[in-house]
Design a protein around this motif. Structure first.
Motif, PDB file in Angstrom:
ATOM      1  N   CYS A  68     -31.742  65.323 -28.514  1.00  0.00           N
ATOM      2  CA  CYS A  68     -32.682  66.433 -28.941  1.00  0.00           C
ATOM      3  C   CYS A  68     -32.367  67.793 -27.950  1.00  0.00           C
ATOM      4  CB  CYS A  68     -33.929  66.164 -29.024  1.00  0.00           C
ATOM      5  SG  CYS A  68     -34.930  65.854 -27.529  1.00  0.00           S
ATOM      6  N   CYS A 110     -38.321  61.321 -27.711  1.00  0.00           N
ATOM      7  CA  CYS A 110     -38.222  62.244 -26.795  1.00  0.00           C
ATOM      8  C   CYS A 110     -39.856  62.633 -26.305  1.00  0.00           C
ATOM      9  CB  CYS A 110     -37.901  63.509 -27.234  1.00  0.00           C
ATOM     10  SG  CYS A 110     -37.959  65.037 -26.009  1.00  0.00           S
ATOM     11  N   VAL A 148     -40.896  65.044 -25.029  1.00  0.00           N
ATOM     12  CA  VAL A 148     -41.323  66.559 -25.210  1.00  0.00           C
ATOM     13  C   VAL A 148     -41.587  66.971 -26.602  1.00  0.00           C
ATOM     14  CG1 VAL A 148     -40.559  68.884 -24.752  1.00  0.00           C
ATOM     15  CG2 VAL A 148     -40.146  67.272 -23.074  1.00  0.00           C
ATOM     16  N   CYS A 149     -40.684  66.739 -27.624  1.00  0.00           N
ATOM     17  CA  CYS A 149     -40.860  66.856 -29.241  1.00  0.00           C
ATOM     18  C   CYS A 149     -40.985  65.803 -29.868  1.00  0.00           C
ATOM     19  CB  CYS A 149     -39.441  67.636 -29.459  1.00  0.00           C
ATOM     20  SG  CYS A 149     -38.122  66.618 -29.343  1.00  0.00           S
TER      21      CYS A 149
HETATM   22 ZN   LIG Z   1     -37.109  66.598 -27.402  1.00  0.00          ZN
END
Ligand SMILES: [Zn+2]
Ligand SMILES: [Zn+2]
Ligand SMILES: [Zn+2]
Length: 208
Positions: free
Chosen positions: A140, A178, A180-181
């Motif tokens: 990503c 992920c 983060v996302c």
């Molecule tokens: Zn991500």
């Protein structure tokens, strides 16, 4: 007889008087001549003295004129020097102003470069611990440091020991996502690794 005697007497006295008077006159004449020559002598000396004074005065005047000429020339030279110094001083001030502007420009460019470096560092720092540089990229585009990648895998209860120390995070397995996302890492984002490169390129692109 008596009368003639008396006349002779008077004549004799007159003659005597005449002689005395002539002698006195002569004496007086000599004296006054003496005075006259003495006076003219004095006035002669006086004239000479005046001429000497006049000569001295003229010499002094000539010397003063020469000194004035010398001073005038000196003053002219000094004025020229002053003009030249003023001109070179102006030039030096202009050069200093140019150098100061260059210095200000250079400082501004240095600050801009520092800001960019700071921004790149931020992009290159692990978004989980914010202390170590990114060593592993997710498809990503987000990245993690080695420690956070291991912790993340453990937290996600993934037990694929062989992959743990891979430099490139092979996370195309459906189980990984992920941190983060939260996207699952699969083939949907094949160009995800370009995300960081894109960010850094944006930072390094000069402002128009
Ligand atoms: Zn991500
Ligand atoms: Zn980390
Ligand atoms: Zn992801």
């Amino acid at each position: 007889m008596e009368l003639q005697q008396q006349l002779q007497d008077v004549q004799g006295r007159l003659h005597q008087n005449e002689e005395t008077l002539a002698a006195e006159a002569e004496e007086q004449y000599a004296e006054s001549w003496d005075n006259v020559s003495h006076m003219s002598n004095e006035s002669c000396c006086g004239m000479e003295h005046i001429r000497d004074v006049e000569k001295d005065y003229k010499a002094l005047q000539e010397e003063s004129r020469r000194k004035k000429e010398f001073l005038d020339a000196h003053i002219t030279t000094l004025k020229d020097d002053l003009k030249r110094e003023h001109r070179s001083g102006c030039e030096a001030r202009k050069k200093i102003a140019v150098l100061e502007k260059d210095k200000t420009d250079l400082e501004a460019r240095m600050h801009a470069a520092e800001d960019k470096l700071q921004a790149i560092n931020t992009e290159m720092t692990c978004p989980v611990c914010w202390s170590s540089p990114i060593t592993h990229l997710w498809p990503c585009g987000h990245g993690l440091c080695r420690e956070c990648k291991v912790l993340n895998k453990e937290a996600q209860d993934v037990t694929n020991e062989e992959e743990d120390l891979d430099i490139w995070f092979n996370c195309y397995d459906e189980q990984y996502h992920c941190p983060v996302c939260r996207r699952h890492c699969n083939q949907e984002y094949p160009l995800g690794n370009l995300h960081l490169l894109k960010k850094v390129t944006e930072i390094l692109t000069p402002d128009v």
